[in-house]
Write an enzyme that holds these catalytic residues in place. Structure first.
Site, mmCIF file in Angstrom:
data_model
loop_
_atom_site.group_PDB
_atom_site.id
_atom_site.type_symbol
_atom_site.label_atom_id
_atom_site.label_comp_id
_atom_site.label_asym_id
_atom_site.label_seq_id
_atom_site.Cartn_x
_atom_site.Cartn_y
_atom_site.Cartn_z
ATOM 1 N N ASP A 91 0.892 10.109 12.089
ATOM 2 C CA ASP A 91 1.676 10.623 10.963
ATOM 3 C C ASP A 91 3.132 10.285 11.263
ATOM 4 O O ASP A 91 3.729 10.862 12.191
ATOM 5 C CB ASP A 91 1.474 12.144 10.830
ATOM 6 C CG ASP A 91 2.263 12.715 9.658
ATOM 7 O OD1 ASP A 91 3.131 12.007 9.111
ATOM 8 O OD2 ASP A 91 2.008 13.885 9.296
ATOM 9 N N VAL A 92 3.705 9.377 10.491
ATOM 10 C CA VAL A 92 5.062 8.914 10.808
ATOM 11 C C VAL A 92 6.124 9.998 10.620
ATOM 12 O O VAL A 92 7.264 9.822 11.043
ATOM 13 C CB VAL A 92 5.467 7.653 10.001
ATOM 14 C CG1 VAL A 92 4.688 6.437 10.436
ATOM 15 C CG2 VAL A 92 5.362 7.881 8.504
ATOM 16 N N ASP A 143 -2.018 4.479 11.041
ATOM 17 C CA ASP A 143 -2.040 5.059 9.694
ATOM 18 C C ASP A 143 -2.317 6.554 9.794
ATOM 19 O O ASP A 143 -2.963 7.025 10.734
ATOM 20 C CB ASP A 143 -3.120 4.387 8.832
ATOM 21 C CG ASP A 143 -2.812 4.489 7.338
ATOM 22 O OD1 ASP A 143 -2.380 3.486 6.753
ATOM 23 O OD2 ASP A 143 -2.991 5.599 6.766
ATOM 24 N N TYR A 189 11.623 7.846 -5.362
ATOM 25 C CA TYR A 189 11.136 6.683 -4.609
ATOM 26 C C TYR A 189 12.272 5.671 -4.461
ATOM 27 O O TYR A 189 12.546 5.174 -3.364
ATOM 28 C CB TYR A 189 9.950 6.063 -5.363
ATOM 29 C CG TYR A 189 9.377 4.815 -4.737
ATOM 30 C CD1 TYR A 189 8.517 4.885 -3.639
ATOM 31 C CD2 TYR A 189 9.679 3.547 -5.248
ATOM 32 C CE1 TYR A 189 7.988 3.731 -3.074
ATOM 33 C CE2 TYR A 189 9.146 2.399 -4.691
ATOM 34 C CZ TYR A 189 8.297 2.493 -3.607
ATOM 35 O OH TYR A 189 7.762 1.349 -3.048
ATOM 36 N N LYS A 231 14.169 4.211 -1.142
ATOM 37 C CA LYS A 231 14.180 2.779 -0.791
ATOM 38 C C LYS A 231 15.605 2.211 -0.772
ATOM 39 O O LYS A 231 15.894 1.294 -0.013
ATOM 40 C CB LYS A 231 13.280 1.996 -1.762
ATOM 41 C CG LYS A 231 11.790 2.338 -1.624
ATOM 42 C CD LYS A 231 11.203 1.824 -0.310
ATOM 43 C CE LYS A 231 9.713 2.084 -0.188
ATOM 44 N NZ LYS A 231 9.136 1.565 1.052
HETATM 45 N N1 LIG Z 1 2.442 -1.996 -3.760
HETATM 46 C C1 LIG Z 1 3.606 -2.442 -4.192
HETATM 47 O O1 LIG Z 1 3.719 -3.070 -5.252
HETATM 48 C C2 LIG Z 1 4.849 -2.195 -3.380
HETATM 49 C C3 LIG Z 1 6.038 -2.761 -3.829
HETATM 50 C C4 LIG Z 1 7.186 -2.574 -3.075
HETATM 51 C C5 LIG Z 1 7.143 -1.855 -1.910
HETATM 52 N N2 LIG Z 1 5.969 -1.315 -1.495
HETATM 53 C C6 LIG Z 1 5.987 -0.563 -0.227
HETATM 54 O O2 LIG Z 1 5.006 -1.102 0.633
HETATM 55 C C7 LIG Z 1 4.561 -0.099 1.545
HETATM 56 C C8 LIG Z 1 3.051 -0.073 1.583
HETATM 57 O O3 LIG Z 1 2.568 0.299 0.320
HETATM 58 P P1 LIG Z 1 1.144 -0.140 -0.260
HETATM 59 O O4 LIG Z 1 1.395 -0.657 -1.618
HETATM 60 O O5 LIG Z 1 0.416 -0.953 0.732
HETATM 61 O O6 LIG Z 1 0.475 1.283 -0.453
HETATM 62 P P2 LIG Z 1 -0.860 1.897 0.181
HETATM 63 O O7 LIG Z 1 -0.972 3.260 -0.388
HETATM 64 O O8 LIG Z 1 -1.995 0.957 -0.021
HETATM 65 O O9 LIG Z 1 -0.525 1.957 1.735
HETATM 66 C C9 LIG Z 1 0.344 2.915 2.284
HETATM 67 C C10 LIG Z 1 -0.269 3.393 3.575
HETATM 68 O O10 LIG Z 1 0.658 4.293 4.196
HETATM 69 C C11 LIG Z 1 -0.091 5.354 4.760
HETATM 70 N N3 LIG Z 1 0.738 6.541 4.933
HETATM 71 C C12 LIG Z 1 1.196 7.387 3.972
HETATM 72 N N4 LIG Z 1 1.859 8.403 4.533
HETATM 73 C C13 LIG Z 1 1.827 8.201 5.878
HETATM 74 C C14 LIG Z 1 2.312 8.911 7.000
HETATM 75 N N5 LIG Z 1 2.971 10.081 6.859
HETATM 76 N N6 LIG Z 1 2.091 8.411 8.240
HETATM 77 C C15 LIG Z 1 1.420 7.237 8.396
HETATM 78 N N7 LIG Z 1 0.911 6.538 7.380
HETATM 79 C C16 LIG Z 1 1.117 7.002 6.127
HETATM 80 C C17 LIG Z 1 -1.226 5.601 3.771
HETATM 81 O O11 LIG Z 1 -2.303 6.295 4.370
HETATM 82 C C18 LIG Z 1 -1.573 4.169 3.344
HETATM 83 O O12 LIG Z 1 -2.614 3.619 4.117
HETATM 84 C C19 LIG Z 1 5.203 1.210 1.078
HETATM 85 O O13 LIG Z 1 6.330 1.476 1.879
HETATM 86 C C20 LIG Z 1 5.635 0.895 -0.345
HETATM 87 O O14 LIG Z 1 6.728 1.666 -0.738
HETATM 88 C C21 LIG Z 1 4.832 -1.457 -2.204
#
Ligand SMILES: NC(=O)c1ccc[n+]([C@@H]2O[C@H](COP(=O)([O-])OP(=O)(O)OC[C@H]3O[C@@H](n4cnc5c(N)ncnc54)[C@H](O)[C@@H]3O)[C@@H](O)[C@H]2O)c1
Length: 265
Positions: free
Chosen positions: A65-66, A39, A157, A161
């Site tokens: 950092d991705v 992360d 966004y 996606k």
């Molecule tokens: N929460 C939802 O309802 C939902 C729905 C569909 C898709 N998603 C997708 O699921 C994935 C996870 O989302 P989430 O809901 O767990 O959100 P979240 O914010 O809880 O988790 C995202 C994580 O990614 C990390 N991150 C951000 N930028 C980064 C980088 N440059 N390098 C490394 N890590 C990084 C953040 O620190 C965080 O811990 C995302 O790709 C999101 O688009 C989420």
């Protein structure tokens, strides 16, 4: 033997300090895999690895950092040196900015594409470089319902996606000839911190713009889900585990909805 036992397997999960990534990490570690919790935020990556280790499971925290290709390449090299391989890559790191299209800026657009799309390409390429010679490996990209449907409220966004859907299919085709499966999961709604650092999560922002209370909006959304509940990180993890198992050996280039029936396309 057909099995969901991941003992001896090595799983790299980006965004593993977040809600969905954390749930996926729980599931893979419980299935016996050694999980690298990567992360951007060292503390959340470490907290997740600590939690798993306390449960007697195999986990190691990584600050990553991705969007930094050199960091990804160095991490992949280090894991392969330590464990000899990476069996699974789960691309879950992501960000979201919720605001009407006419208020979005070029910088926001670029930032979202950088984190949600281009970084996945970099992670896949780095990991495939070591999966291909072994002719073995699985990649799962976390897509979204927004991979299939646009929205005024999160246009960039959604664009990222949609792009990730195309990337998943394309990398899946390139990897198939090397016996490697690449799939996506489209989560419905998981209550997480997504978007909060970018100015507020989706429901918060909808509340701000509509003037309706957050709780009411949450409840209305929940009622629109046929199975009447939001998804959990583990719900997404179970599907990722299946896609990485022998049971899904003939599934590639697909995107699977895990949304309680909310979407059917
Ligand atoms: N929460 C939802 O309802 C939902 C729905 C569909 C898709 N998603 C997708 O699921 C994935 C996870 O989302 P989430 O809901 O767990 O959100 P979240 O914010 O809880 O988790 C995202 C994580 O990614 C990390 N991150 C951000 N930028 C980064 C980088 N440059 N390098 C490394 N890590 C990084 C953040 O620190 C965080 O811990 C995302 O790709 C999101 O688009 C989420």
């Amino acid at each position: 033997m057909i099995t969901l036992d991941m003992t001896g397997k090595v799983t790299l999960i980006t965004g593993a300090g977040g809600g969905i990534g954390g749930g996926i990490a729980n599931v893979f570690a419980q299935a016996g895999a050694k999980v690298y919790t990567a992360d951007l935020e060292r503390e959340v990556a470490q907290a997740k690895a600590d939690q798993l280790q306390k449960e007697g499971l195999l986990a190691e925290a990584v600050e990553l950092d991705v969007t930094r290709k050199a960091q990804i390449d160095a991490l992949v090299e280090r894991i392969v040196k330590t464990d000899g391989k990476i069996d699974h890559l789960i691309n879950c790191a992501g960000i979201m900015i919720s605001k009407p299209y006419m208020e979005t800026t070029d910088d926001e657009f670029r930032q979202i594409l950088e984190v949600n799309l281009i970084s996945v390409h970099n992670c896949c390429q780095a990991v495939l470089t070591q999966m291909i010679p072994r002719r073995e490996g699985k990649i799962v990209n976390i897509l979204s319902a927004s991979s299939r449907m646009g929205s005024d409220f999160y246009s960039h966004y959604s664009s990222s996606k949609f792009g990730l859907m195309g990337l998943t299919q394309s990398i899946g085709l390139a990897a198939a000839r090397h016996n490697i499966n690449v799939n996506g999961i489209c989560p419905g709604i998981v209550v997480t911190q997504l978007g909060e650092k970018q100015g507020g999560g989706l429901v918060q922002q909808m509340a701000r713009y509509s003037g309706k209370p957050e709780e009411l909006l949450q409840e209305n959304i929940r009622k629109s889900i046929p199975l009447r509940r939001f998804q959990s990180g583990e719900d997404i993890g179970y599907t990722a585990l299946f896609l990485c198992s022998d049971l899904a050996a003939n599934i590639t280039c697909q995107a699977i909805n895990v949304c309680g029936g909310m979407r059917m396309n």
